[in-house]
Write a protein that holds these residues in place. Structure first.
Motif, PDB file in Angstrom:
ATOM      1  N   VAL A  78      10.473  15.012 -17.900  1.00  4.41           N
ATOM      2  CA  VAL A  78      11.037  14.183 -18.966  1.00  4.41           C
ATOM      3  C   VAL A  78      10.266  12.871 -19.080  1.00  4.41           C
ATOM      4  O   VAL A  78       9.948  12.404 -20.185  1.00  4.41           O
ATOM      5  CB  VAL A  78      12.534  13.904 -18.707  1.00  4.41           C
ATOM      6  N   GLY A  79       9.956  12.258 -17.937  1.00  8.56           N
ATOM      7  CA  GLY A  79       9.195  11.008 -17.939  1.00  8.56           C
ATOM      8  C   GLY A  79       7.826  11.170 -18.569  1.00  8.56           C
ATOM      9  O   GLY A  79       7.369  10.315 -19.340  1.00  8.56           O
ATOM     10  N   ALA A  80       7.157  12.286 -18.259  1.00  8.62           N
ATOM     11  CA  ALA A  80       5.836  12.554 -18.848  1.00  8.62           C
ATOM     12  C   ALA A  80       5.945  12.724 -20.358  1.00  8.62           C
ATOM     13  O   ALA A  80       5.114  12.215 -21.117  1.00  8.62           O
ATOM     14  CB  ALA A  80       5.232  13.806 -18.215  1.00  8.62           C
ATOM     15  N   ALA A  81       6.997  13.425 -20.813  1.00 11.83           N
ATOM     16  CA  ALA A  81       7.191  13.634 -22.254  1.00 11.83           C
ATOM     17  C   ALA A  81       7.443  12.304 -22.966  1.00 11.83           C
ATOM     18  O   ALA A  81       6.935  12.078 -24.073  1.00 11.83           O
ATOM     19  CB  ALA A  81       8.359  14.596 -22.490  1.00 11.83           C
ATOM     20  N   LEU A  82       8.217  11.419 -22.337  1.00 14.61           N
ATOM     21  CA  LEU A  82       8.485  10.111 -22.936  1.00 14.61           C
ATOM     22  C   LEU A  82       7.210   9.260 -23.005  1.00 14.61           C
ATOM     23  O   LEU A  82       6.976   8.556 -23.992  1.00 14.61           O
ATOM     24  CB  LEU A  82       9.568   9.384 -22.135  1.00 14.61           C
ATOM     25  N   LEU A  83       6.407   9.334 -21.968  1.00 17.45           N
ATOM     26  CA  LEU A  83       5.143   8.593 -21.969  1.00 17.45           C
ATOM     27  C   LEU A  83       4.213   9.098 -23.072  1.00 17.45           C
ATOM     28  O   LEU A  83       3.500   8.304 -23.703  1.00 17.45           O
ATOM     29  CB  LEU A  83       4.457   8.720 -20.611  1.00 17.45           C
ATOM     30  N   ILE A  84       4.229  10.397 -23.338  1.00 15.14           N
ATOM     31  CA  ILE A  84       3.403  10.942 -24.416  1.00 15.14           C
ATOM     32  C   ILE A  84       3.920  10.470 -25.772  1.00 15.14           C
ATOM     33  O   ILE A  84       3.134  10.234 -26.701  1.00 15.14           O
ATOM     34  CB  ILE A  84       3.359  12.480 -24.347  1.00 15.14           C
ATOM     35  N   GLN A  85       5.235  10.280 -25.901  1.00 17.33           N
ATOM     36  CA  GLN A  85       5.767   9.737 -27.148  1.00 17.33           C
ATOM     37  C   GLN A  85       5.302   8.289 -27.353  1.00 17.33           C
ATOM     38  O   GLN A  85       4.966   7.886 -28.474  1.00 17.33           O
ATOM     39  CB  GLN A  85       7.293   9.816 -27.147  1.00 17.33           C
ATOM     40  N   VAL A  86       5.262   7.515 -26.274  1.00 17.14           N
ATOM     41  CA  VAL A  86       4.740   6.142 -26.359  1.00 17.14           C
ATOM     42  C   VAL A  86       3.254   6.181 -26.687  1.00 17.14           C
ATOM     43  O   VAL A  86       2.752   5.378 -27.496  1.00 17.14           O
ATOM     44  CB  VAL A  86       4.977   5.382 -25.041  1.00 17.14           C
ATOM     45  N   TYR A  87       2.541   7.112 -26.068  1.00 19.81           N
ATOM     46  CA  TYR A  87       1.111   7.320 -26.361  1.00 19.81           C
ATOM     47  C   TYR A  87       0.902   7.600 -27.851  1.00 19.81           C
ATOM     48  O   TYR A  87       0.020   7.017 -28.489  1.00 19.81           O
ATOM     49  CB  TYR A  87       0.625   8.481 -25.492  1.00 19.81           C
ATOM     50  N   LEU A  88       1.736   8.464 -28.424  1.00 12.52           N
ATOM     51  CA  LEU A  88       1.626   8.786 -29.852  1.00 12.52           C
ATOM     52  C   LEU A  88       1.958   7.566 -30.712  1.00 12.52           C
ATOM     53  O   LEU A  88       1.296   7.316 -31.726  1.00 12.52           O
ATOM     54  CB  LEU A  88       2.554   9.952 -30.192  1.00 12.52           C
ATOM     55  N   LEU A  89       2.968   6.816 -30.300  1.00 13.97           N
ATOM     56  CA  LEU A  89       3.345   5.604 -31.029  1.00 13.97           C
ATOM     57  C   LEU A  89       2.180   4.615 -31.076  1.00 13.97           C
ATOM     58  O   LEU A  89       1.841   4.079 -32.142  1.00 13.97           O
ATOM     59  CB  LEU A  89       4.552   4.955 -30.356  1.00 13.97           C
ATOM     60  N   LEU A  90       1.555   4.382 -29.929  1.00 13.67           N
ATOM     61  CA  LEU A  90       0.428   3.456 -29.866  1.00 13.67           C
ATOM     62  C   LEU A  90      -0.789   4.008 -30.596  1.00 13.67           C
ATOM     63  O   LEU A  90      -1.581   3.244 -31.161  1.00 13.67           O
ATOM     64  CB  LEU A  90       0.076   3.161 -28.401  1.00 13.67           C
ATOM     65  N   ASP A  91      -0.928   5.333 -30.615  1.00 15.26           N
ATOM     66  CA  ASP A  91      -2.020   5.965 -31.342  1.00 15.26           C
ATOM     67  C   ASP A  91      -1.900   5.710 -32.847  1.00 15.26           C
ATOM     68  O   ASP A  91      -2.907   5.602 -33.545  1.00 15.26           O
ATOM     69  CB  ASP A  91      -2.013   7.474 -31.066  1.00 15.26           C
ATOM     70  N   CYS A  92      -0.669   5.614 -33.324  1.00 12.83           N
ATOM     71  CA  CYS A  92      -0.447   5.265 -34.730  1.00 12.83           C
ATOM     72  C   CYS A  92      -0.646   3.766 -34.958  1.00 12.83           C
ATOM     73  O   CYS A  92      -1.274   3.347 -35.933  1.00 12.83           O
ATOM     74  CB  CYS A  92       0.968   5.663 -35.158  1.00 12.83           C
ATOM     75  N   SER A  93      -0.118   2.967 -34.037  1.00 12.17           N
ATOM     76  CA  SER A  93      -0.105   1.515 -34.233  1.00 12.17           C
ATOM     77  C   SER A  93      -1.471   0.863 -34.113  1.00 12.17           C
ATOM     78  O   SER A  93      -1.726  -0.154 -34.763  1.00 12.17           O
ATOM     79  CB  SER A  93       0.855   0.857 -33.230  1.00 12.17           C
ATOM     80  N   ASP A  94      -2.359   1.427 -33.290  1.00 15.24           N
ATOM     81  CA  ASP A  94      -3.662   0.766 -33.137  1.00 15.24           C
ATOM     82  C   ASP A  94      -4.436   0.760 -34.453  1.00 15.24           C
ATOM     83  O   ASP A  94      -5.019  -0.257 -34.849  1.00 15.24           O
ATOM     84  CB  ASP A  94      -4.483   1.377 -31.992  1.00 15.24           C
ATOM     85  N   GLY A  95      -4.413   1.882 -35.166  1.00 18.10           N
ATOM     86  CA  GLY A  95      -5.088   1.938 -36.461  1.00 18.10           C
ATOM     87  C   GLY A  95      -4.398   1.092 -37.513  1.00 18.10           C
ATOM     88  O   GLY A  95      -5.060   0.455 -38.349  1.00 18.10           O
ATOM     89  N   GLU A  96      -3.063   1.076 -37.473  1.00 17.52           N
ATOM     90  CA  GLU A  96      -2.311   0.258 -38.431  1.00 17.52           C
ATOM     91  C   GLU A  96      -2.608  -1.222 -38.228  1.00 17.52           C
ATOM     92  O   GLU A  96      -2.810  -1.965 -39.199  1.00 17.52           O
ATOM     93  CB  GLU A  96      -0.815   0.527 -38.266  1.00 17.52           C
ATOM     94  N   LEU A  97      -2.649  -1.644 -36.966  1.00 14.69           N
ATOM     95  CA  LEU A  97      -2.951  -3.043 -36.670  1.00 14.69           C
ATOM     96  C   LEU A  97      -4.385  -3.381 -37.078  1.00 14.69           C
ATOM     97  O   LEU A  97      -4.645  -4.477 -37.600  1.00 14.69           O
ATOM     98  CB  LEU A  97      -2.752  -3.312 -35.177  1.00 14.69           C
ATOM     99  N   ALA A  98      -5.306  -2.437 -36.879  1.00 14.79           N
ATOM    100  CA  ALA A  98      -6.706  -2.670 -37.265  1.00 14.79           C
ATOM    101  C   ALA A  98      -6.833  -2.846 -38.770  1.00 14.79           C
ATOM    102  O   ALA A  98      -7.568  -3.725 -39.249  1.00 14.79           O
ATOM    103  CB  ALA A  98      -7.572  -1.506 -36.782  1.00 14.79           C
ATOM    104  N   ARG A  99      -6.123  -2.017 -39.534  1.00 20.53           N
ATOM    105  CA  ARG A  99      -6.194  -2.140 -40.995  1.00 20.53           C
ATOM    106  C   ARG A  99      -5.562  -3.449 -41.469  1.00 20.53           C
ATOM    107  O   ARG A  99      -6.066  -4.103 -42.381  1.00 20.53           O
ATOM    108  CB  ARG A  99      -5.511  -0.929 -41.646  1.00 20.53           C
ATOM    109  N   TRP A 100      -4.445  -3.844 -40.857  1.00 19.50           N
ATOM    110  CA  TRP A 100      -3.770  -5.078 -41.273  1.00 19.50           C
ATOM    111  C   TRP A 100      -4.621  -6.308 -40.968  1.00 19.50           C
ATOM    112  O   TRP A 100      -4.719  -7.231 -41.784  1.00 19.50           O
ATOM    113  CB  TRP A 100      -2.412  -5.207 -40.596  1.00 19.50           C
TER     114      TRP A 100
END
Length: 252
Positions: A78-100
């Motif tokens: 469960v912990g690994a799955a939650l960490l992958i969700q955070v990984y996916l969240l940051l994977d979206c946010s890094d590009g969004e922050l770069a564009r902004w």
């Protein structure tokens, strides 16, 4: 830069060209994570953190997920799955922050690709250690083999653009990826794409399947079966993906 509203941020950070793109966007991102990531990006935009530093955090989460998965027990899965969700969240946010912030860069694209390589490899290696339970054995070897296969599959895709660039061509398009010289191979690729079996070895899907396997482990060795399946799928997909590239218009 003053703090934007969520609506202002979304207009720049999540342009329609990004939201509509056929490749490069994970289904989970379109389904729910892009709806959440814009708020994470809104918070990050108020801090001095750079897009590349966000990508660095993404990489840490992905690799850490693999390390946690190697620990026996349901809650580690469960912990690994939650960490992958955070990984996916940051994977979206890094590009969004770069564009902004206007801080898009080739280095950022490179780090993002490295992060995907490392996260998927780490999770598969962690799965192999988890299946071994105590000491490394053949399940560990299968996990490492699956990780190598996953990395090589990604390399096959990335090397298309390397080959095209060295030949003086532009990057391959989605249209060329789906255009085959043989109708039979094109039909076979559509069938394989519909089955989606290749997604079993991708980080988001695998992290969720591992949780299911951890529950089933109470009755039979589901994690060990999953480890074998991942190694087989990685090997099969490695060959099929190479054939798909060579038979398509991507190299012409």
């Amino acid at each position: 830069m003053s703090a934007p509203s969520v609506a202002e941020l979304r207009a720049v950070a999540q342009p329609q060209t990004t939201m509509d793109r056929r490749s490069g966007e994970h289904w989970a991102g379109l389904l729910y994570m892009r709806k959440l990531s814009i708020y994470a990006t809104w918070v990050l935009a108020k801090t001095p953190i750079s897009p590349n530093q966000v990508t660095g955090l993404m990489i840490v989460c992905g690799v850490l997920a693999g390390a946690v998965l190697a620990i026996p027990g349901f809650w580690a899965a469960v912990g690994a799955a939650l960490l992958i969700q955070v990984y996916l969240l940051l994977d979206c946010s890094d590009g969004e922050l770069a564009r902004w912030t206007g801080r898009t860069s080739i280095a950022g694209v490179y780090l993002d690709r490295v992060g995907h390589y490392l996260a998927e490899a780490a999770l598969l290696i962690g799965l192999g250690f988890r299946a071994s339970q105590v000491l490394p054995d053949w399940y560990t070897v299968l996990g490492v083999a699956a990780a190598l296969g996953a990395i090589l599959i990604k390399a096959e895709t990335d090397l298309v653009d390397v080959a095209r660039a060295r030949s003086g061509l532009t990057a391959a398009t989605d249209a060329s990826a789906g255009h085959f010289q043989s109708r039979r191979l094109g039909a076979a690729r559509k069938v394989a794409a519909a089955l989606r079996f290749h997604r079993v070895i991708q980080a988001v899907e695998l992290s969720l399947i591992v949780v299911v396997a951890a529950v089933l482990d109470f009755w039979f060795p589901a994690t060990r079966i999953l480890t074998v399946a991942c190694a087989v799928i990685a090997g099969l997909q490695l060959v099929l993906h190479l054939v798909s590239i060579l038979a398509s218009r991507r190299l012409s």
